[in-house]
Scaffold this active site. Structure first.
Site, PDB file in Angstrom:
ATOM      1  N   GLN A 129      10.636 -11.545  -4.849  1.00 28.94           N
ATOM      2  CA  GLN A 129       9.660 -12.131  -3.931  1.00 28.94           C
ATOM      3  C   GLN A 129       8.261 -12.180  -4.537  1.00 28.94           C
ATOM      4  O   GLN A 129       7.301 -12.539  -3.857  1.00 28.94           O
ATOM      5  CB  GLN A 129       9.614 -11.310  -2.628  1.00 28.94           C
ATOM      6  CG  GLN A 129      10.943 -11.312  -1.878  1.00 28.94           C
ATOM      7  CD  GLN A 129      10.970 -10.341  -0.702  1.00 28.94           C
ATOM      8  OE1 GLN A 129      10.006  -9.638  -0.428  1.00 28.94           O
ATOM      9  NE2 GLN A 129      12.087 -10.306   0.002  1.00 28.94           N
ATOM     10  N   HIS A 177       8.469  -7.380  -0.964  1.00 31.02           N
ATOM     11  CA  HIS A 177       7.383  -7.016  -0.028  1.00 31.02           C
ATOM     12  C   HIS A 177       6.035  -6.824  -0.715  1.00 31.02           C
ATOM     13  O   HIS A 177       5.495  -5.713  -0.761  1.00 31.02           O
ATOM     14  CB  HIS A 177       7.770  -5.763   0.778  1.00 31.02           C
ATOM     15  CG  HIS A 177       8.948  -5.988   1.685  1.00 31.02           C
ATOM     16  ND1 HIS A 177       9.314  -5.103   2.664  1.00 31.02           N
ATOM     17  CD2 HIS A 177       9.828  -7.017   1.772  1.00 31.02           C
ATOM     18  CE1 HIS A 177      10.390  -5.572   3.314  1.00 31.02           C
ATOM     19  NE2 HIS A 177      10.717  -6.739   2.774  1.00 31.02           N
ATOM     20  N   GLU A 224       6.486  -9.260  13.985  1.00 36.25           N
ATOM     21  CA  GLU A 224       5.385  -8.857  14.861  1.00 36.25           C
ATOM     22  C   GLU A 224       4.138  -9.696  14.654  1.00 36.25           C
ATOM     23  O   GLU A 224       3.791 -10.049  13.526  1.00 36.25           O
ATOM     24  CB  GLU A 224       4.946  -7.418  14.535  1.00 36.25           C
ATOM     25  CG  GLU A 224       5.958  -6.356  14.781  1.00 36.25           C
ATOM     26  CD  GLU A 224       5.372  -4.966  14.576  1.00 36.25           C
ATOM     27  OE1 GLU A 224       4.243  -4.839  14.024  1.00 36.25           O
ATOM     28  OE2 GLU A 224       6.043  -4.000  14.983  1.00 36.25           O
ATOM     29  N   TYR A 255      -0.171   0.801  12.874  1.00 35.08           N
ATOM     30  CA  TYR A 255       0.716  -0.192  13.476  1.00 35.08           C
ATOM     31  C   TYR A 255       2.199   0.189  13.415  1.00 35.08           C
ATOM     32  O   TYR A 255       3.071  -0.629  13.673  1.00 35.08           O
ATOM     33  CB  TYR A 255       0.357  -1.593  12.953  1.00 35.08           C
ATOM     34  CG  TYR A 255      -0.981  -1.951  13.581  1.00 35.08           C
ATOM     35  CD1 TYR A 255      -1.039  -2.584  14.809  1.00 35.08           C
ATOM     36  CD2 TYR A 255      -2.171  -1.486  13.031  1.00 35.08           C
ATOM     37  CE1 TYR A 255      -2.249  -2.787  15.459  1.00 35.08           C
ATOM     38  CE2 TYR A 255      -3.389  -1.675  13.675  1.00 35.08           C
ATOM     39  CZ  TYR A 255      -3.413  -2.325  14.891  1.00 35.08           C
ATOM     40  OH  TYR A 255      -4.605  -2.490  15.557  1.00 35.08           O
ATOM     41  N   TYR A 307      18.976  -4.120   8.402  1.00 37.59           N
ATOM     42  CA  TYR A 307      19.913  -5.218   8.133  1.00 37.59           C
ATOM     43  C   TYR A 307      21.363  -4.761   8.249  1.00 37.59           C
ATOM     44  O   TYR A 307      22.255  -5.541   8.541  1.00 37.59           O
ATOM     45  CB  TYR A 307      19.635  -5.837   6.766  1.00 37.59           C
ATOM     46  CG  TYR A 307      18.303  -6.538   6.713  1.00 37.59           C
ATOM     47  CD1 TYR A 307      18.078  -7.688   7.470  1.00 37.59           C
ATOM     48  CD2 TYR A 307      17.262  -6.040   5.948  1.00 37.59           C
ATOM     49  CE1 TYR A 307      16.850  -8.319   7.463  1.00 37.59           C
ATOM     50  CE2 TYR A 307      16.026  -6.666   5.929  1.00 37.59           C
ATOM     51  CZ  TYR A 307      15.823  -7.807   6.683  1.00 37.59           C
ATOM     52  OH  TYR A 307      14.604  -8.422   6.684  1.00 37.59           O
TER      53      TYR A 307
HETATM   54 CA   LIG Z   1       4.346  -2.421  14.132  1.00 37.12          CA
END
Ligand SMILES: [Ca+2]
Ligand SMILES: [Ca+2]
Length: 415
Positions: A113, A183, A285, A295, A306
């Site tokens: 990625q 990520h 989100e 968060y 997954y």
């Molecule tokens: Ca969160």
């Protein structure tokens, strides 16, 4: 007589029930992956579907972009586009002509990625021609000499003929580096005082994932820096004041407990940063990250792994951890997003327009302050959409994510 009365009042009742249920029907997105989880407040997920049937006209401006990721308008006639393998190009917005790869980029790790990711212009680009970009940088200093990398932010000066970047310098390096190809984040957004927000992923693997909660690491964070990489004095951890956690955090950190945030935008009225985050299966989100707040990831989240296993203890809420203002289960796999500000799409001002990789196309949200009031899926025939941006004339532009990705312009079909 009595029978007629009953019939007509039943009909009236049915009618009112059906219009009520229609108004509350969410977008048809399939069953949730985690059906036993309940939202923290009404409207946190599955907002009512917006039922206006706007006809959209799409024009493919250019194709042949290999996994394009970020788009930045230079002026009405030209934009810069990144391609993940490590190329930055100028594209002529009138005829779709692509420039050769712009020279002067640093070494980029394009596995998985990673690669060359977001691109943005300096707020004073007209005078200084500075361009900022995020990328997966190979790092030499680690235990695993060939595999370690991390998200870095660099800037350079774009030549007048847009063929080359000069004076390229790295202004931020995410630490610690990790041997992972997943990520990286990494959206770039300026605030109203020319400070740069950067969203950063947590590198996905079980071990670095935990560092999203560690204020001594940049993984799973939003950071805020000045254009030269220096740290704003009023950042929440800049002077160790905010020590409600065990130790003071790295001074670049704005907010923490994020998973992989690839989209962000400044809300035009409030000037607040909004972010959109890839969650696990069933846990994407939308957040409005505030200074120094947590968060939740990977301690709390909606959705599941997954594999179908719970994430951690399977918690969706915990004291001291913030709730997303909205979440999706099943997910939309969000790329970037933008607050629509033009007048070309009547009634869309202030709506949030989100790029979706899966199921694809665009997601439009109507808002009331920081609450989502309606949701719509658009142009799903375009497939994986990585970026969405609005040009000065109110048109929307998207980048599709594939080996033969495209830049596509979208306007109302009635034009
Ligand atoms: Ca969160
Ligand atoms: Ca973008």
């Amino acid at each position: 007589m009595l029978r007629n009365f009953l019939t007509s009042s039943s009909a009236a009742l049915l009618l009112s029930l059906s219009s009520e249920s229609l108004a509350q029907t969410p977008v048809q997105s399939g069953p949730p992956n985690a059906p036993d989880q309940t939202p923290a407040f009404k409207g946190q997920t599955r907002a009512p579907a917006i039922d206006d049937q706007i006809d959209l006209a799409t024009t493919t401006i250019t194709t042949g972009l290999e996994h394009p990721w970020g788009l930045a308008f230079v002026d009405n006639d030209m934009a810069l586009v990144t391609e993940r393998p490590g190329r930055l190009r100028a594209v002529d917005l009138q005829n779709g002509t692509l420039s050769p790869p712009i020279e002067g980029l640093p070494k980029i790790d394009a596995r998985g990625q990673g690669g060359l990711l977001d691109v943005g212009l300096d707020p004073d680009f007209a005078n200084n021609r500075r361009v900022y970009f995020s990328y997966a940088e190979p790092r030499e200093n680690g235990k695993n000499e060939s595999g370690e990398n991390g998200t870095s932010i660099a800037r350079g000066v774009l030549s007048q003929d847009h063929s080359r970047l000069t004076n390229v310098e790295v202004i931020f390096r995410q630490t610690p580096a990790w041997d992972s190809t997943k990520h990286f984040g990494s959206a770039l957004v300026w605030d109203d005082e020319d400070r740069l927000y950067v969203t950063l992923g947590e590198r996905s693997l079980p071990e670095p994932r935990q560092l999203a909660q560690d204020l001594g690491a940049h993984l799973g964070k939003v950071v805020r820096i000045h254009a030269d990489g220096s740290i704003p004095e009023d950042n929440p951890f800049a002077d160790g004041r905010n020590v409600s956690v065990a130790k003071a955090g790295l001074a670049e950190i704005w907010s923490y407990g994020h998973r992989n945030v690839q989209g962000a935008a400044l809300e035009p009225n409030s000037g607040k940063l909004w972010t959109i985050e890839h969650g696990p299966k069933g846990g994407d989100e939308l957040n409005v990250p505030e200074a120094g707040k947590n968060y939740g990831w990977p301690v709390i989240t909606y959705g599941e792994d997954y594999s179908g296993a719970p994430i951690g203890d399977g918690l969706t809420a915990k004291e001291g951890m913030e709730q997303p203002i909205y979440y999706w289960d099943p997910v939309i796999a969000p790329g970037d997003m933008t607050f629509y500000q033009g007048e070309r799409f009547p009634g869309w001002q202030g709506n949030l327009i989100i790029a979706s990789l899966s199921p694809g196309g665009l997601v439009r949200l109507t808002l009331d302050g920081e609450r989502v009031t309606g949701e719509q899926r658009l142009v799903q025939n375009l497939g994986r959409v990585r970026d969405v941006a609005e040009s000065g004339d109110g048109a929307l532009w998207v980048l599709t994510d594939s080996r033969n990705g495209a830049l596509i312009r979208i306007v109302p079909g009635s034009e």
